[in-house]
Design a protein around this motif. Structure first.
Motif, mmCIF file in Angstrom:
data_model
loop_
_atom_site.group_PDB
_atom_site.id
_atom_site.type_symbol
_atom_site.label_atom_id
_atom_site.label_comp_id
_atom_site.label_asym_id
_atom_site.label_seq_id
_atom_site.Cartn_x
_atom_site.Cartn_y
_atom_site.Cartn_z
ATOM 1 N N ARG A 82 -9.596 -10.791 1.032
ATOM 2 C CA ARG A 82 -10.908 -10.641 0.409
ATOM 3 C C ARG A 82 -10.931 -11.419 -0.896
ATOM 4 N NH1 ARG A 82 -12.242 -4.205 1.250
ATOM 5 N NH2 ARG A 82 -12.689 -4.366 3.460
ATOM 6 N N GLU A 83 -12.049 -12.084 -1.148
ATOM 7 C CA GLU A 83 -12.193 -12.825 -2.385
ATOM 8 C C GLU A 83 -12.038 -11.871 -3.565
ATOM 9 O OE1 GLU A 83 -15.545 -15.582 -4.545
ATOM 10 O OE2 GLU A 83 -15.604 -15.370 -2.362
ATOM 11 N N ASN A 84 -11.328 -12.309 -4.564
ATOM 12 C CA ASN A 84 -11.073 -11.541 -5.786
ATOM 13 C C ASN A 84 -10.187 -10.317 -5.570
ATOM 14 O OD1 ASN A 84 -12.678 -13.328 -7.295
ATOM 15 N ND2 ASN A 84 -14.524 -12.203 -6.699
ATOM 16 N N SER A 85 -9.533 -10.211 -4.424
ATOM 17 C CA SER A 85 -8.622 -9.095 -4.202
ATOM 18 C C SER A 85 -7.346 -9.325 -5.006
ATOM 19 C CB SER A 85 -8.277 -8.977 -2.717
ATOM 20 O OG SER A 85 -7.283 -7.985 -2.538
ATOM 21 N N PRO A 86 -6.842 -8.297 -5.680
ATOM 22 C CA PRO A 86 -5.601 -8.461 -6.436
ATOM 23 C C PRO A 86 -4.345 -8.366 -5.556
ATOM 24 C CG PRO A 86 -6.406 -6.245 -6.704
ATOM 25 C CD PRO A 86 -7.431 -6.974 -5.877
ATOM 26 N N THR A 87 -4.512 -8.022 -4.286
ATOM 27 C CA THR A 87 -3.347 -7.815 -3.421
ATOM 28 C C THR A 87 -3.002 -9.074 -2.642
ATOM 29 O OG1 THR A 87 -4.749 -6.985 -1.639
ATOM 30 C CG2 THR A 87 -3.802 -5.353 -3.128
ATOM 31 N N ARG A 88 -1.684 -9.276 -2.498
ATOM 32 C CA ARG A 88 -1.164 -10.342 -1.643
ATOM 33 C C ARG A 88 -0.177 -9.699 -0.683
ATOM 34 N NH1 ARG A 88 0.417 -13.623 -6.598
ATOM 35 N NH2 ARG A 88 2.338 -12.684 -5.987
ATOM 36 N N GLN A 107 0.287 -4.998 -11.799
ATOM 37 C CA GLN A 107 0.861 -3.687 -11.470
ATOM 38 C C GLN A 107 2.379 -3.798 -11.611
ATOM 39 O OE1 GLN A 107 -1.074 -1.399 -11.415
ATOM 40 N NE2 GLN A 107 -2.948 -1.894 -10.369
ATOM 41 N N HIS A 108 3.018 -2.722 -11.929
ATOM 42 C CA HIS A 108 4.460 -2.757 -12.156
ATOM 43 C C HIS A 108 5.263 -2.340 -10.922
ATOM 44 C CE1 HIS A 108 3.622 1.500 -12.950
ATOM 45 N NE2 HIS A 108 4.892 1.721 -12.684
ATOM 46 N N TRP A 109 4.609 -2.322 -9.774
ATOM 47 C CA TRP A 109 5.309 -1.956 -8.556
ATOM 48 C C TRP A 109 4.898 -2.883 -7.420
ATOM 49 C CZ3 TRP A 109 1.006 0.720 -10.192
ATOM 50 C CH2 TRP A 109 -0.048 0.849 -9.298
ATOM 51 N N ILE A 110 5.708 -2.866 -6.377
ATOM 52 C CA ILE A 110 5.337 -3.496 -5.123
ATOM 53 C C ILE A 110 5.271 -2.383 -4.079
ATOM 54 C CG2 ILE A 110 6.377 -5.722 -5.680
ATOM 55 C CD1 ILE A 110 8.653 -4.985 -3.726
ATOM 56 N N SER A 111 4.527 -2.631 -3.030
ATOM 57 C CA SER A 111 4.406 -1.661 -1.937
ATOM 58 C C SER A 111 5.046 -2.282 -0.707
ATOM 59 C CB SER A 111 2.936 -1.333 -1.673
ATOM 60 O OG SER A 111 2.353 -0.741 -2.805
ATOM 61 N N LEU A 112 6.165 -1.716 -0.286
ATOM 62 C CA LEU A 112 6.887 -2.242 0.875
ATOM 63 C C LEU A 112 6.450 -1.512 2.133
ATOM 64 C CD1 LEU A 112 9.475 -1.876 -1.561
ATOM 65 C CD2 LEU A 112 9.938 -3.849 -0.124
ATOM 66 N N TYR A 113 6.281 -2.265 3.220
ATOM 67 C CA TYR A 113 5.916 -1.633 4.484
ATOM 68 C C TYR A 113 7.097 -0.765 4.929
ATOM 69 C CZ TYR A 113 1.838 -4.610 4.668
ATOM 70 O OH TYR A 113 0.640 -5.222 4.394
ATOM 71 N N ARG A 114 6.859 0.513 5.066
ATOM 72 C CA ARG A 114 7.915 1.495 5.328
ATOM 73 C C ARG A 114 8.696 1.193 6.607
ATOM 74 N NH1 ARG A 114 7.903 6.807 7.688
ATOM 75 N NH2 ARG A 114 9.514 8.101 6.730
ATOM 76 N N GLN A 115 8.041 0.646 7.634
ATOM 77 C CA GLN A 115 8.726 0.391 8.900
ATOM 78 C C GLN A 115 9.740 -0.747 8.807
ATOM 79 O OE1 GLN A 115 5.427 -0.262 8.380
ATOM 80 N NE2 GLN A 115 4.688 -1.935 9.661
ATOM 81 N N LYS A 152 0.878 13.906 -8.673
ATOM 82 C CA LYS A 152 2.300 13.566 -8.595
ATOM 83 C C LYS A 152 2.506 12.050 -8.515
ATOM 84 C CE LYS A 152 6.504 14.774 -6.113
ATOM 85 N NZ LYS A 152 7.082 15.623 -5.067
ATOM 86 N N LEU A 153 1.670 11.359 -7.759
ATOM 87 C CA LEU A 153 1.763 9.902 -7.657
ATOM 88 C C LEU A 153 1.448 9.256 -9.001
ATOM 89 C CD1 LEU A 153 1.874 7.094 -6.345
ATOM 90 C CD2 LEU A 153 -0.418 7.519 -5.435
ATOM 91 N N ILE A 154 0.391 9.701 -9.635
ATOM 92 C CA ILE A 154 0.004 9.129 -10.925
ATOM 93 C C ILE A 154 1.097 9.343 -11.966
ATOM 94 C CG2 ILE A 154 -1.679 9.316 -12.821
ATOM 95 C CD1 ILE A 154 -3.746 10.010 -10.544
ATOM 96 N N VAL A 155 1.654 10.550 -12.002
ATOM 97 C CA VAL A 155 2.732 10.845 -12.961
ATOM 98 C C VAL A 155 3.942 9.956 -12.686
ATOM 99 C CG1 VAL A 155 4.406 12.611 -13.656
ATOM 100 C CG2 VAL A 155 1.976 13.187 -13.480
ATOM 101 N N ARG A 156 4.316 9.801 -11.441
ATOM 102 C CA ARG A 156 5.476 8.954 -11.115
ATOM 103 C C ARG A 156 5.244 7.499 -11.503
ATOM 104 N NH1 ARG A 156 8.766 10.971 -5.936
ATOM 105 N NH2 ARG A 156 9.213 13.046 -6.738
ATOM 106 N N LEU A 157 4.013 7.012 -11.317
ATOM 107 C CA LEU A 157 3.713 5.635 -11.731
ATOM 108 C C LEU A 157 3.802 5.489 -13.242
ATOM 109 C CD1 LEU A 157 0.769 4.796 -9.310
ATOM 110 C CD2 LEU A 157 3.065 3.778 -9.299
#
Length: 168
Positions: A82-88, A107-115, A152-157
Motif C-alpha cells: 500500500r502506498e505510504n505503508s510503513p511496513t516492508r 519502530q524498535h522491533w521486527i515482526s517475524l513470521y512465527r511459522q 501487556k503488549l504495550i507494556v512489553r514494547l
C-alpha cells in the motif's frame, strides 16, 4: 547455538535470521493491513499460506537490535503493498518464503513470521486487532482476543524500548 538464540529460515534454508535474547511478544494480528498483505503475498507465494483460518497472521516480535541476517542477505526482497505503508514484508526470493516485517517509521522491533522458526516457536499470547474481522466472536478463546492491543503488549514494547535506550 546458545539457549538464548533462535533461528528463522526460509523453506530451502538459503536465508537465515539469527535472534538473540527473548522475544518481546508473540501474537496473531488480524488488522486490515496484515490481511491485505497476506492476500497479496498469497498471489505471489501460493505454496505457503500466511494467514490462519481465522484471517490472522502469527508473528513473534523481537527487538531490531538483536537480529541479524546470517545467511542470504542478497536474497531478501521487500514488499510494500500500500502506498505510504510503513511496513516492508521481507521475502526470501530463493523459495518465496516470507520471513519478517520491518517498519520504516522507526519502530524498535521486527515482526517475524512465527511459522519460519527452526525450533519451537514461542507460544501465542494474544490475538490483536480483531475489530477488523466480520465476526470476532467466531475466534477461538485461546489465546485471548483483543479488539485493539492488550496492555501487556504495550507494556512489553515500552520496556523493550527503554532497555534499548539504556543498553540492556
Amino acid at each position: 547455538m546458545p539457549v538464548d538464540q533462535s533461528l528463522v529460515e526460509c523453506s530451502c534454508g538459503q536465508v537465515a535470521v539469527e535472534l538473540e535474547g527473548e522475544p518481546i511478544y508473540c501474537t496473531v494480528c488480524h488488522c486490515d493491513d496484515c490481511q491485505f498483505a497476506a492476500d497479496e503475498l498469497a498471489k505471489l507465494l501460493p505454496r505457503e499460506p500466511i494467514m490462519d483460518p481465522f484471517l490472522g497472521t502469527q508473528y513473534v516480535l523481537h527487538r531490531n537490535d538483536r537480529y541479524a541476517v546470517v545467511r542470504g542477505q542478497g536474497l531478501l526482497h521487500p514488499y510494500t503493498f500500500r502506498e505510504n505503508s510503513p511496513t516492508r514484508r521481507m521475502v526470501a526470493t530463493c523459495c518465496n518464503s516470507p520471513l519478517f516485517v520491518t517498519f520504516e517509521n522507526s519502530q524498535h522491533w521486527i515482526s517475524l513470521y512465527r511459522q519460519r522458526f527452526v525450533d519451537e516457536a514461542p507460544a501465542l499470547q494474544s490475538r490483536i486487532a480483531t475489530r477488523f474481522l466480520k465476526d470476532p466472536n467466531a475466534l477461538p478463546t485461546d489465546p485471548p482476543a483483543y479488539r485493539s492491543f492488550p496492555l501487556k503488549l504495550i507494556v512489553r514494547l515500552v520496556v523493550s524500548r527503554l532497555q534499548m535506550i539504556i543498553g540492556r
